[in-house]
Design an enzyme around this catalytic site. Structure first.
Site, PDB file in Angstrom:
ATOM      1  N   SER A  83       0.798  -1.229   0.000  1.00 31.67           N
ATOM      2  CA  SER A  83       0.000   0.000   0.000  1.00 31.67           C
ATOM      3  C   SER A  83       0.832   1.281   0.000  1.00 31.67           C
ATOM      4  O   SER A  83       0.272   2.368  -0.164  1.00 31.67           O
ATOM      5  CB  SER A  83      -0.961   0.012   1.198  1.00 31.67           C
ATOM      6  OG  SER A  83      -1.940  -1.002   1.053  1.00 31.67           O
TER       7      SER A  83
ATOM      8  N   PRO B  97       1.775   5.117   4.488  1.00 35.30           N
ATOM      9  CA  PRO B  97       3.081   4.701   5.003  1.00 35.30           C
ATOM     10  C   PRO B  97       3.045   3.282   5.548  1.00 35.30           C
ATOM     11  O   PRO B  97       2.012   2.834   6.045  1.00 35.30           O
ATOM     12  CB  PRO B  97       3.367   5.691   6.134  1.00 35.30           C
ATOM     13  CG  PRO B  97       2.041   6.261   6.515  1.00 35.30           C
ATOM     14  CD  PRO B  97       1.180   6.197   5.294  1.00 35.30           C
ATOM     15  N   ASP B  98       4.174   2.558   5.446  1.00 34.63           N
ATOM     16  CA  ASP B  98       4.243   1.259   6.125  1.00 34.63           C
ATOM     17  C   ASP B  98       4.622   1.515   7.584  1.00 34.63           C
ATOM     18  O   ASP B  98       4.577   2.656   8.063  1.00 34.63           O
ATOM     19  CB  ASP B  98       5.174   0.283   5.394  1.00 34.63           C
ATOM     20  CG  ASP B  98       6.640   0.699   5.446  1.00 34.63           C
ATOM     21  OD1 ASP B  98       6.971   1.694   6.133  1.00 34.63           O
ATOM     22  OD2 ASP B  98       7.459   0.031   4.797  1.00 34.63           O
ATOM     23  N   PHE B  99       4.978   0.473   8.331  1.00 36.30           N
ATOM     24  CA  PHE B  99       5.245   0.634   9.759  1.00 36.30           C
ATOM     25  C   PHE B  99       6.721   0.794  10.066  1.00 36.30           C
ATOM     26  O   PHE B  99       7.131   1.675  10.803  1.00 36.30           O
ATOM     27  CB  PHE B  99       4.672  -0.564  10.536  1.00 36.30           C
ATOM     28  CG  PHE B  99       3.185  -0.637  10.439  1.00 36.30           C
ATOM     29  CD1 PHE B  99       2.388   0.068  11.314  1.00 36.30           C
ATOM     30  CD2 PHE B  99       2.571  -1.374   9.437  1.00 36.30           C
ATOM     31  CE1 PHE B  99       1.005   0.040  11.213  1.00 36.30           C
ATOM     32  CE2 PHE B  99       1.187  -1.421   9.325  1.00 36.30           C
ATOM     33  CZ  PHE B  99       0.399  -0.710  10.214  1.00 36.30           C
ATOM     34  N   ARG B 100       7.546  -0.092   9.487  1.00 38.57           N
ATOM     35  CA  ARG B 100       8.914  -0.225   9.967  1.00 38.57           C
ATOM     36  C   ARG B 100       9.994   0.361   9.062  1.00 38.57           C
ATOM     37  O   ARG B 100      11.161   0.314   9.418  1.00 38.57           O
ATOM     38  CB  ARG B 100       9.213  -1.703  10.256  1.00 38.57           C
ATOM     39  CG  ARG B 100       8.392  -2.217  11.428  1.00 38.57           C
ATOM     40  CD  ARG B 100       8.575  -3.675  11.752  1.00 38.57           C
ATOM     41  NE  ARG B 100       7.676  -4.037  12.852  1.00 38.57           N
ATOM     42  CZ  ARG B 100       6.366  -4.288  12.702  1.00 38.57           C
ATOM     43  NH1 ARG B 100       5.799  -4.243  11.497  1.00 38.57           N
ATOM     44  NH2 ARG B 100       5.620  -4.570  13.748  1.00 38.57           N
TER      45      ARG B 100
ATOM     46  N   GLN C  56      -2.214  -8.382   6.094  1.00 46.33           N
ATOM     47  CA  GLN C  56      -2.058  -7.776   7.419  1.00 46.33           C
ATOM     48  C   GLN C  56      -2.582  -6.352   7.394  1.00 46.33           C
ATOM     49  O   GLN C  56      -2.569  -5.662   8.410  1.00 46.33           O
ATOM     50  CB  GLN C  56      -0.571  -7.727   7.805  1.00 46.33           C
ATOM     51  CG  GLN C  56       0.082  -9.080   7.867  1.00 46.33           C
ATOM     52  CD  GLN C  56       1.602  -8.967   7.982  1.00 46.33           C
ATOM     53  OE1 GLN C  56       2.155  -8.949   9.071  1.00 46.33           O
ATOM     54  NE2 GLN C  56       2.264  -8.888   6.862  1.00 46.33           N
ATOM     55  N   ASN C  57      -2.998  -5.882   6.231  1.00 53.48           N
ATOM     56  CA  ASN C  57      -3.325  -4.469   6.092  1.00 53.48           C
ATOM     57  C   ASN C  57      -4.740  -4.161   6.573  1.00 53.48           C
ATOM     58  O   ASN C  57      -5.646  -4.971   6.443  1.00 53.48           O
ATOM     59  CB  ASN C  57      -3.147  -4.028   4.638  1.00 53.48           C
ATOM     60  CG  ASN C  57      -1.694  -4.151   4.200  1.00 53.48           C
ATOM     61  OD1 ASN C  57      -0.810  -4.292   5.057  1.00 53.48           O
ATOM     62  ND2 ASN C  57      -1.447  -4.117   2.915  1.00 53.48           N
TER      63      ASN C  57
ATOM     64  N   ASP D 297      -6.186  -1.188   5.650  1.00 57.20           N
ATOM     65  CA  ASP D 297      -6.659  -0.082   4.810  1.00 57.20           C
ATOM     66  C   ASP D 297      -7.836  -0.473   3.918  1.00 57.20           C
ATOM     67  O   ASP D 297      -8.444   0.382   3.270  1.00 57.20           O
ATOM     68  CB  ASP D 297      -5.509   0.490   3.968  1.00 57.20           C
ATOM     69  CG  ASP D 297      -4.770  -0.586   3.180  1.00 57.20           C
ATOM     70  OD1 ASP D 297      -5.437  -1.475   2.592  1.00 57.20           O
ATOM     71  OD2 ASP D 297      -3.523  -0.554   3.140  1.00 57.20           O
TER      72      ASP D 297
ATOM     73  N   HIS E 105      -5.343  -8.941  10.442  1.00 58.10           N
ATOM     74  CA  HIS E 105      -5.269  -7.964  11.529  1.00 58.10           C
ATOM     75  C   HIS E 105      -6.548  -7.140  11.629  1.00 58.10           C
ATOM     76  O   HIS E 105      -6.547  -6.031  12.142  1.00 58.10           O
ATOM     77  CB  HIS E 105      -4.021  -7.086  11.374  1.00 58.10           C
ATOM     78  CG  HIS E 105      -2.754  -7.873  11.599  1.00 58.10           C
ATOM     79  ND1 HIS E 105      -1.491  -7.423  11.259  1.00 58.10           N
ATOM     80  CD2 HIS E 105      -2.563  -9.116  12.127  1.00 58.10           C
ATOM     81  CE1 HIS E 105      -0.589  -8.347  11.570  1.00 58.10           C
ATOM     82  NE2 HIS E 105      -1.200  -9.386  12.083  1.00 58.10           N
TER      83      HIS E 105
ATOM     84  N   GLY F 276       5.623  -7.316   0.165  1.00 56.59           N
ATOM     85  CA  GLY F 276       5.587  -6.093   0.964  1.00 56.59           C
ATOM     86  C   GLY F 276       5.357  -6.276   2.447  1.00 56.59           C
ATOM     87  O   GLY F 276       4.563  -5.558   3.044  1.00 56.59           O
ATOM     88  N   THR F 277       6.064  -7.209   3.054  1.00 56.63           N
ATOM     89  CA  THR F 277       5.971  -7.344   4.509  1.00 56.63           C
ATOM     90  C   THR F 277       7.343  -7.640   5.094  1.00 56.63           C
ATOM     91  O   THR F 277       8.168  -8.292   4.457  1.00 56.63           O
ATOM     92  CB  THR F 277       4.968  -8.447   4.916  1.00 56.63           C
ATOM     93  OG1 THR F 277       5.079  -8.681   6.330  1.00 56.63           O
ATOM     94  CG2 THR F 277       5.197  -9.764   4.182  1.00 56.63           C
TER      95      THR F 277
ATOM     96  N   ARG G  48      11.357  -4.913  -0.684  1.00 58.34           N
ATOM     97  CA  ARG G  48      12.561  -4.099  -0.811  1.00 58.34           C
ATOM     98  C   ARG G  48      13.777  -4.867  -0.271  1.00 58.34           C
ATOM     99  O   ARG G  48      14.814  -4.905  -0.891  1.00 58.34           O
ATOM    100  CB  ARG G  48      12.411  -2.767  -0.075  1.00 58.34           C
ATOM    101  CG  ARG G  48      13.635  -1.886  -0.185  1.00 58.34           C
ATOM    102  CD  ARG G  48      13.328  -0.446   0.128  1.00 58.34           C
ATOM    103  NE  ARG G  48      12.482   0.153  -0.884  1.00 58.34           N
ATOM    104  CZ  ARG G  48      11.371   0.860  -0.648  1.00 58.34           C
ATOM    105  NH1 ARG G  48      10.990   1.070   0.590  1.00 58.34           N
ATOM    106  NH2 ARG G  48      10.666   1.363  -1.634  1.00 58.34           N
TER     107      ARG G  48
END
Ligand code: OAD
Ligand code: ZN
Length: 257
Positions: free
Chosen positions: A7, A13-16, A86-87, A89, A106, A177-178, A203
């Protein structure tokens, strides 16, 4: 399996991630430490930061991106057994992936529960309050009504148990993306048979791909939009995906007008 990284191209924004991640940008909420925003003890002490964040994440403010529509295309082609996200949104639903194919591990803002008497409420009752900066209260007992987002230490939704039947059936596992840092979700990556290829698009190298790789693992590091577009191209689906995105953009333009 997907996480916040799918997302970020939608502007959430992501978390970490260092600097851009939510956990390094919560100073204004005056939290003792960033994860407190998803902890019940802190929530009971001060629910305002969580609701301020909820307002920011309000569905409707963001649109699905090419990664969500790639997953939608997998579904349209009958290739998606299940999407574990886990999102919170809700963008998988907005992208047209039916609820039956989704496990929102989640939770989501679609429903809410009174923290005192446990009465359930539809999500829309909560949004009405949240959008005008009020704390949603239970009309029966005046307890705070909390959206059904899974906080640290809370049990995951019933549907998460579907993993027991889904993962042994999978022919391939995509992980997008996690950081694979939060359990029990992260361990799902180990739940497919050892002969099943696991494809990580992220990434950086994370979780068991780093510390317990399997011989059939495939890893594509770097920017996810680029990686997914490349995969779509290799599959020969580029035009089809563009058509789908055009058609869905028109629907959303109608919605937002
Ligand atoms: P994280 O923020 O922990 O991880 C996101 C991952 O996506 C990181 O590895 C990023 O490098 C990667 N990423 C982000 N944008 C990317 C891009 N454009 N291209 C490639 N990679 C990218 O998020 P999650 O793993 O989803 O809990 O976090 C798990 C849970 O922790 C969340 O569900 C949340 C949080 O506490 C709740 O909301 C209850
Ligand atoms: Zn109540």
């Amino acid at each position: 399996m997907v996480g916040a990284g799918v997302s970020t191209p939608s502007g959430i924004p992501d978390f970490r991630s260092p600097r851009s991640g939510l956990y390094s940008n919560l100073q204004r909420y005056d939290l003792p430490y960033p994860e407190a925003i998803f902890e019940l003890t802190f929530f009971h002490h001060n629910p305002k930061p969580f609701f301020a964040l909820a307002k920011e994440l309000h569905p409707g403010s963001y649109r699905p991106n090419v990664i969500h529509y790639f997953l939608r295309l997998l579904h349209d082609k009958g290739l998606l057994l299940r999407l574990y996200t886990q999102n919170i949104d809700g963008l998988e639903r907005v992208a047209g992936i039916p609820a039956s194919k989704l496990v929102e591990a989640h939770g989501s803002f679609a429903s809410a529960t009174c923290t005192v008497c446990r009465r359930p409420f539809p999500g829309k009752d909560v949004w009405a309050e949240v959008m005008v900066d009020r704390i949603p209260r239970c009309p029966v007992c005046t307890g705070i009504v909390k959206p059904d987002i899974v906080f640290f230490g809370e049990t995951l939704p019933q549907r998460f148990l579907l993993h027991v039947v889904d993962f042994p059936m999978a022919d391939v596992l995509l992980i997008l993306g996690t950081s694979l840092e939060v359990e029990p979700f992260a361990s799902l990556s180990e739940a497919v048979r050892s002969s099943v290829p696991r494809l990580l698009i992220n990434r950086d190298l994370v979780g068991p791909f780093a510390w317990r790789p399997r011989s059939r693992d495939v890893v594509q590091l770097g920017d996810m939009v680029h990686s997914v577009e490349r995969l779509v191209e290799l599959l020969g689906w580029t035009e089809e995906l563009q058509d789908l995105m055009r058609q869905e953009a028109e629907k959303l333009n109608g919605r937002d007008r």
